[in-house]
Design a protein around this motif. Sequence first.
Motif, PDB file in Angstrom:
ATOM      1  N   VAL A  60      77.207 -83.876 115.843  1.00  0.00           N
ATOM      2  CA  VAL A  60      76.953 -85.034 114.989  1.00  0.00           C
ATOM      3  C   VAL A  60      75.863 -84.719 113.971  1.00  0.00           C
ATOM      4  CG1 VAL A  60      76.067 -87.399 114.994  1.00  0.00           C
ATOM      5  CG2 VAL A  60      77.775 -86.719 116.651  1.00  0.00           C
ATOM      6  N   LEU A  61      74.830 -84.001 114.386  1.00  0.00           N
ATOM      7  CA  LEU A  61      73.705 -83.716 113.502  1.00  0.00           C
ATOM      8  C   LEU A  61      73.832 -82.382 112.772  1.00  0.00           C
ATOM      9  CD1 LEU A  61      70.895 -84.903 115.879  1.00  0.00           C
ATOM     10  CD2 LEU A  61      71.724 -86.069 113.852  1.00  0.00           C
TER      11      LEU A  61
ATOM     12  N   ASN B  47      79.834 -78.714 108.424  1.00  0.00           N
ATOM     13  CA  ASN B  47      80.635 -79.515 109.347  1.00  0.00           C
ATOM     14  C   ASN B  47      81.788 -80.128 108.573  1.00  0.00           C
ATOM     15  OD1 ASN B  47      81.687 -81.166 111.284  1.00  0.00           O
ATOM     16  ND2 ASN B  47      79.853 -82.396 111.574  1.00  0.00           N
ATOM     17  N   PRO B  48      83.011 -79.715 108.856  1.00  0.00           N
ATOM     18  CA  PRO B  48      84.147 -80.270 108.115  1.00  0.00           C
ATOM     19  C   PRO B  48      84.415 -81.736 108.437  1.00  0.00           C
ATOM     20  CG  PRO B  48      84.903 -78.770 109.811  1.00  0.00           C
ATOM     21  CD  PRO B  48      83.415 -78.688 109.793  1.00  0.00           C
ATOM     22  N   ALA B  49      83.895 -82.204 109.534  1.00  0.00           N
ATOM     23  CA  ALA B  49      84.129 -83.599 109.923  1.00  0.00           C
ATOM     24  C   ALA B  49      82.889 -84.458 109.710  1.00  0.00           C
ATOM     25  CB  ALA B  49      84.559 -83.660 111.381  1.00  0.00           C
TER      26      ALA B  49
ATOM     27  N   LEU C 241      79.124 -89.229 110.482  1.00  0.00           N
ATOM     28  CA  LEU C 241      78.077 -90.093 109.939  1.00  0.00           C
ATOM     29  C   LEU C 241      78.078 -91.459 110.608  1.00  0.00           C
ATOM     30  CD1 LEU C 241      78.152 -89.338 106.113  1.00  0.00           C
ATOM     31  CD2 LEU C 241      76.326 -88.837 107.734  1.00  0.00           C
ATOM     32  N   GLU C 242      79.232 -91.915 111.006  1.00  0.00           N
ATOM     33  CA  GLU C 242      79.317 -93.206 111.678  1.00  0.00           C
ATOM     34  C   GLU C 242      78.652 -93.186 113.042  1.00  0.00           C
ATOM     35  OE1 GLU C 242      83.373 -94.335 111.939  1.00  0.00           O
ATOM     36  OE2 GLU C 242      83.690 -94.295 109.786  1.00  0.00           O
TER      37      GLU C 242
ATOM     38  N   VAL D 243      74.188 -94.109 116.905  1.00  0.00           N
ATOM     39  CA  VAL D 243      74.349 -94.016 118.353  1.00  0.00           C
ATOM     40  C   VAL D 243      73.470 -92.915 118.933  1.00  0.00           C
ATOM     41  CG1 VAL D 243      76.012 -93.567 120.192  1.00  0.00           C
ATOM     42  CG2 VAL D 243      76.705 -94.893 118.204  1.00  0.00           C
ATOM     43  N   VAL D 244      73.338 -91.805 118.224  1.00  0.00           N
ATOM     44  CA  VAL D 244      72.588 -90.665 118.754  1.00  0.00           C
ATOM     45  C   VAL D 244      71.097 -90.726 118.424  1.00  0.00           C
ATOM     46  CG1 VAL D 244      74.599 -89.167 118.758  1.00  0.00           C
ATOM     47  CG2 VAL D 244      73.081 -89.164 116.793  1.00  0.00           C
TER      48      VAL D 244
END
Length: 114
Positions: free
Chosen positions: A68-69, A77-79, A84-85, A89-90
Motif C-alpha cells: 500500500v505504501l 506500484n502499478p496498482a 490510495l483508497e 486504513v493502514v
Amino acid sequence: MPSADNSHDAARPGSVPPSRGEERPGRSRLAELGRRFSAGLQDFYAAPYRRSFQRAKRDQDDLFMMLVLSEALGLPNPASYYTLELLPVVYENFHEWHTRMGMERSPLNEISCC
C-alpha cells in the motif's frame, strides 16, 4: 372415549401445543456443554500453532502495508491508484510497522507519527 389417534391431542381444550421456538429445559444445557467442549478442542488443537499463525498474519500484514505504501516509499506500484483508497486504513498501524521494519523515524515526509 379417547381416540387411538394422538394427532388430535393438541386440539383438546386445556392442552397447550408445543411451539417450535421453545426448547426443553435440559436441551440448552446440553447445547452449552457441546459449545464449551468444541471450544476446548479448538484450543487443544490450535494452541501449538497459535504463535506460528500470529507470525504468519503479521508477515502478511507487513507485506500488505509495504504494497500500500510502496509508491510513497519510492517503489513503482502499478496498482497505486487502487491502493490510495487503503491509506486511511493502514495509517493507524503505520508506527508499529516502521519500527518493526527497523526504521527509527517515519520514512514518509507526509506522515509524522513519531
